[in-house]
Design a protein around this motif. Structure first.
Motif, PDB file in Angstrom:
ATOM      1  N   SER A  51       0.861  -1.182   0.000  1.00  0.00           N
ATOM      2  CA  SER A  51       0.000   0.000   0.000  1.00  0.00           C
ATOM      3  C   SER A  51       0.900   1.235   0.000  1.00  0.00           C
ATOM      4  O   SER A  51       2.122   1.134   0.150  1.00  0.00           O
ATOM      5  CB  SER A  51      -0.892   0.011   1.232  1.00  0.00           C
ATOM      6  OG  SER A  51      -0.102   0.164   2.414  1.00  0.00           O
ATOM      7  N   SER A  53       1.147   3.552   2.292  1.00  0.00           N
ATOM      8  CA  SER A  53       1.790   3.749   3.588  1.00  0.00           C
ATOM      9  C   SER A  53       2.911   2.730   3.809  1.00  0.00           C
ATOM     10  O   SER A  53       3.940   3.049   4.423  1.00  0.00           O
ATOM     11  CB  SER A  53       0.759   3.643   4.721  1.00  0.00           C
ATOM     12  OG  SER A  53       0.094   2.400   4.682  1.00  0.00           O
ATOM     13  N   GLU A  54       2.737   1.523   3.282  1.00  0.00           N
ATOM     14  CA  GLU A  54       3.781   0.506   3.425  1.00  0.00           C
ATOM     15  C   GLU A  54       5.022   0.874   2.616  1.00  0.00           C
ATOM     16  O   GLU A  54       6.152   0.709   3.078  1.00  0.00           O
ATOM     17  CB  GLU A  54       3.251  -0.866   2.982  1.00  0.00           C
ATOM     18  CG  GLU A  54       2.269  -1.481   3.971  1.00  0.00           C
ATOM     19  CD  GLU A  54       1.572  -2.710   3.416  1.00  0.00           C
ATOM     20  OE1 GLU A  54       1.068  -3.516   4.228  1.00  0.00           O
ATOM     21  OE2 GLU A  54       1.517  -2.870   2.171  1.00  0.00           O
ATOM     22  N   GLY A  56       5.822   3.955   1.881  1.00  0.00           N
ATOM     23  CA  GLY A  56       6.400   5.085   2.613  1.00  0.00           C
ATOM     24  C   GLY A  56       7.273   4.625   3.765  1.00  0.00           C
ATOM     25  O   GLY A  56       8.336   5.187   4.025  1.00  0.00           O
ATOM     26  N   LEU A  57       6.835   3.591   4.466  1.00  0.00           N
ATOM     27  CA  LEU A  57       7.635   3.047   5.567  1.00  0.00           C
ATOM     28  C   LEU A  57       8.929   2.428   5.064  1.00  0.00           C
ATOM     29  O   LEU A  57       9.975   2.529   5.711  1.00  0.00           O
ATOM     30  CB  LEU A  57       6.815   2.004   6.339  1.00  0.00           C
ATOM     31  CG  LEU A  57       5.717   2.553   7.254  1.00  0.00           C
ATOM     32  CD1 LEU A  57       4.862   1.409   7.807  1.00  0.00           C
ATOM     33  CD2 LEU A  57       6.318   3.352   8.404  1.00  0.00           C
ATOM     34  N   THR A 393       6.548   8.857   4.913  1.00  0.00           N
ATOM     35  CA  THR A 393       5.499   8.160   5.651  1.00  0.00           C
ATOM     36  C   THR A 393       4.189   8.937   5.633  1.00  0.00           C
ATOM     37  O   THR A 393       3.116   8.377   5.375  1.00  0.00           O
ATOM     38  CB  THR A 393       5.939   7.929   7.108  1.00  0.00           C
ATOM     39  OG1 THR A 393       7.183   7.231   7.109  1.00  0.00           O
ATOM     40  CG2 THR A 393       4.911   7.120   7.869  1.00  0.00           C
ATOM     41  N   GLY A 396       2.579   8.738   2.287  1.00  0.00           N
ATOM     42  CA  GLY A 396       1.932   7.455   2.066  1.00  0.00           C
ATOM     43  C   GLY A 396       0.581   7.366   2.755  1.00  0.00           C
ATOM     44  O   GLY A 396      -0.399   6.869   2.179  1.00  0.00           O
ATOM     45  N   LEU A 397       0.519   7.845   3.990  1.00  0.00           N
ATOM     46  CA  LEU A 397      -0.742   7.820   4.731  1.00  0.00           C
ATOM     47  C   LEU A 397      -1.799   8.696   4.067  1.00  0.00           C
ATOM     48  O   LEU A 397      -2.969   8.303   3.937  1.00  0.00           O
ATOM     49  CB  LEU A 397      -0.502   8.282   6.177  1.00  0.00           C
ATOM     50  CG  LEU A 397       0.330   7.337   7.057  1.00  0.00           C
ATOM     51  CD1 LEU A 397       0.662   8.015   8.382  1.00  0.00           C
ATOM     52  CD2 LEU A 397      -0.417   6.016   7.290  1.00  0.00           C
ATOM     53  N   ASP A 400      -3.054   7.048   0.867  1.00  0.00           N
ATOM     54  CA  ASP A 400      -4.027   5.990   1.158  1.00  0.00           C
ATOM     55  C   ASP A 400      -5.379   6.561   1.549  1.00  0.00           C
ATOM     56  O   ASP A 400      -6.420   5.928   1.358  1.00  0.00           O
ATOM     57  CB  ASP A 400      -3.498   5.086   2.278  1.00  0.00           C
ATOM     58  CG  ASP A 400      -2.366   4.179   1.804  1.00  0.00           C
ATOM     59  OD1 ASP A 400      -2.139   4.092   0.589  1.00  0.00           O
ATOM     60  OD2 ASP A 400      -1.695   3.576   2.666  1.00  0.00           O
TER      61      ASP A 400
END
Length: 445
Positions: A51, A53-54, A56-57, A393, A396-397, A400
Motif C-alpha cells: 500500500s 503507507s507501506e 512510505g515506511l 510516511t 503514504g498515509l 491511502d
C-alpha cells in the motif's frame, strides 16, 4: 600556527582536490541509495503488493538508518579516526545494498535498507568534515558545494540504471548500488588519508610520520613534534558541556525548523515523484524521466546557491530558494502532463531544493562559536532527519486516505515555505550581515 590554519592559508593542491573528489564520490552513494528506492518504487510496490503507507515506511526505514548512523556512528570518528569509520560504513552499505537486491520479502528488504542507511549515515557524518578539513579557506565553499552536488550525481546515475531496468528486474538497481559501494570501499582504502586535524589532536602511534607524509603530498613543508598543536583526548564540544544549548536555544530551535522543513520537502520530492506520477497515469518510463529531471537539477543546485551567496547574505539567498522551491513544486506537478515542460521545471525544482540543502549547511555554522560549532551542527543535521523520515510516511498515509499527487505536492510546498518563515525569524541571530565570500560559504562543521 596549527596545521588546520596552515592548510587554510596555503594554496589548494591537486592532492587536496583529489580528496574532495573522493568525498564527492562517497556522497554520490547517498543520492544513489535514496533514489534506488524511489525509482524502483512502482516495481517494488507491485511485486510485494504494498500500500502507499507501506511503501512510505520502506523509504523511511532507510532514512531512519541514516539518522542512527549520523548520530551514533559519528562520535566514533573522533575516537578511531575519520578514515576507519568511513571504511566500516562503506562495508555496511555494501552489505545492505546487496542484501536488498536479494531480499525475498519486504520485511527482509526493510532490514537491509536499515543497514544501508546506517552505513550511509556514517559516511555522511565523516566525509563532509574531511572535505572541509582538507580545503583551504579560499576554496572551502567551492569544495563543499562540489561535495554537496555529489548527491545529485548519484541520484541521476540511479535514475539512468532504473530507466534501463524498466520492464526488467528492479533488483538490478540495487546490485548496481552494491557494486558501486564495494568499488568505493576499495578506492577509499587505497587513496583516502586520515584527517590531519584528527592526527594532530589524538596523536595515534606514528602520527607525526603520517602527518608529514600527507603534508608532503599537499606540497607543504614537514613539521617537527614541537610545532604541532596541543593534542587532546577530548574535543572542544565535549569540553564545553551542554550549557551552549541553553545560551543559544532560540537560534538552535529556528535552525532545527529550517533543517526539518527543507529535508521534508527534499526527501518528499526525491522519494515519491516517480511513484506518484506513475499512479497519475504516466508510464513508468515517463515517471522515471520526470524524477530524473529533479536529480539532474540537483547536481547544479548547490553550486548555483553558492554563486548567489557571493552577492547576498546566505540567509537571504536561502529564503529566496525556499520560496521559489515551494512555488516550483506546485508548478511542476501541474505541468507533468506535458512531458518536456515537466522535465524542464523538474530540473529547476531539483536545483532549488538541492540548493536549499547547501544553504542550510551554509547558514548554520556562523550561528555557533567555534568550540560548539560541530555539536551544534551535528544536532541540527540529526534533527533535520525527522523531516526526512516523516515526509515519505506522511505522504503514504495521505495517499491511502485519497489525497491526489497535486494535493501532496502542495502540502510539501507549504512545509518548505514554513522554513522561509523560520529563516526570517533567524535574522537577529545571524552574525553574517555582509555578503558571503569564499571563506564563509561554508564549512558544515
Amino acid at each position: 600556527m596549527n596545521l588546520t590554519a596552515r592548510i587554510g592559508a596555503a594554496p589548494m593542491s591537486a592532492y587536496q582536490w583529489l580528496i574532495v573528489a573522493l568525498c564527492t564520490f562517497m556522497n554520490c552513494l547517498d543520492g544513489f541509495d535514496v533514489m534506488a528506492v524511489a525509482f524502483t518504487g512502482p516495481s517494488v510496490t507491485e511485486e510485494f503488493g504494498l500500500s502507499g503507507s507501506e511503501f512510505g515506511l520502506l523509504v523511511s526505514v532507510g532514512l531512519i538508518g541514516m539518522a542512527v548512523g549520523s548520530m551514533l556512528l559519528a562520535p566514533f570518528a573522533d575516537l578511531i579516526g575519520r578514515r576507519p569509520l568511513i571504511l566500516i560504513s562503506l562495508l555496511l552499505g555494501t552489505v545492505g545494498m546487496f542484501g536488498a537486491a536479494m531480499a525475498p520479502s519486504v520485511l527482509v528488504m526493510g532490514a537491509f535498507r536499515l543497514i544501508t542507511g546506517i552505513g550511509v549515515g556514517g559516511i555522511l557524518a565523516s566525509t563532509n568534515v574531511i572535505a572541509s578539513e582538507f580545503s583551504n579557506t579560499r576554496n572551502r565553499g567551492l569544495a563543499i558545494g562540489i561535495y554537496t552536488a555529489g548527491y545529485g550525481i548519484g541520484a541521476t546515475l540511479a535514475s539512468l540504471v532504473a530507466k534501463s531496468a524498466v520492464g526488467g528486474d528492479w533488483r538490478t538497481v540495487f546490485y548496481a548500488g552494491g557494486v558501486g559501494t564495494l568499488l568505493a570501499l576499495i578506492v577509499i582504502a587505497v587513496l583516502l588519508p586520515e584527517s590531519v586535524a584528527f592526527l594532530e589532536q589524538r596523536r595515534p602511534k606514528g602520527a607525526l610520520e603520517r602527518i608529514n607524509r600527507i603534508l608532503g603530498r599537499m606540497g607543504l613543508d614537514s613539521v617537527e613534534e614541537g610545532e604541532l598543536g596541543q593534542g587532546s583526548g577530548r574535543s572542544d564540544a565535549e569540553k564545553s558541556g551542554s550549557g551552549w544549548l541553553k545560551q543559544l536555544l532560540a537560534p538552535t530551535v529556528l535552525l532545527w525548523i529550517v533543517f526539518i522543513t527543507i529535508m521534508f520537502g527534499f526527501y518528499f520530492v526525491n522519494s515519491w515523484t516517480p511513484t506518484l506520477l506513475s499512479e497519475e497515469g504516466l508510464s513508468k518510463s515517463a515517471a522515471v524521466t520526470a524524477g530524473m529531471a529533479i536529480s539532474i537539477g540537483g547536481t547544479v543546485g548547490s553550486v548555483l546557491y553558492g554563486l548567489f551567496a557571493r552577492f547576498r547574505p546566505p540567509r537571504v539567498v536561502l529564503i529566496g530558494f525556499s520560496l521559489l522551491s515551494a512555488a516550483m513544486m506546485v508548478v511542476f506537478i501541474l505541468s507533468t502532463s506535458i512531458l518536456w515542460l515537466g522535465f524542464g521545471i523538474g530540473v529547476l525544482v531539483g536545483a532549488l531544493i538541492n540548493g536549499c540543502i547547501a544553504g542550510a549547511y551554509t547558514v548554520g555554522p556562523p550561528l555557533y562559536p567555534s568550540h560548539v560549532r560541530s555539536v551544534g551542527m551535528g544536532w541540527a543535521l540529526g534533527t533535520g532527519r525527522i523531516g526526512a523520515i516523516l515526509s515519505p510516511t506522511i505522504a503514504g498515509l495521505l495517499k491511502d486516505a485519497g489525497a491526489s499527487a497535486t494535493q501532496l505536492y502542495t502540502g510539501a510546498a507549504v512545509v518548505v515555505a514554513l522554513g522561509a518563515i523560520a529563516l526570517v525569524a533567524l535574522r537577529k541571530h545571524d552574525p553574517e550581515s555582509t555578503p558571503a565570500t569564499a571563506t564563509t560559504a561554508t564549512q558544515p562543521h
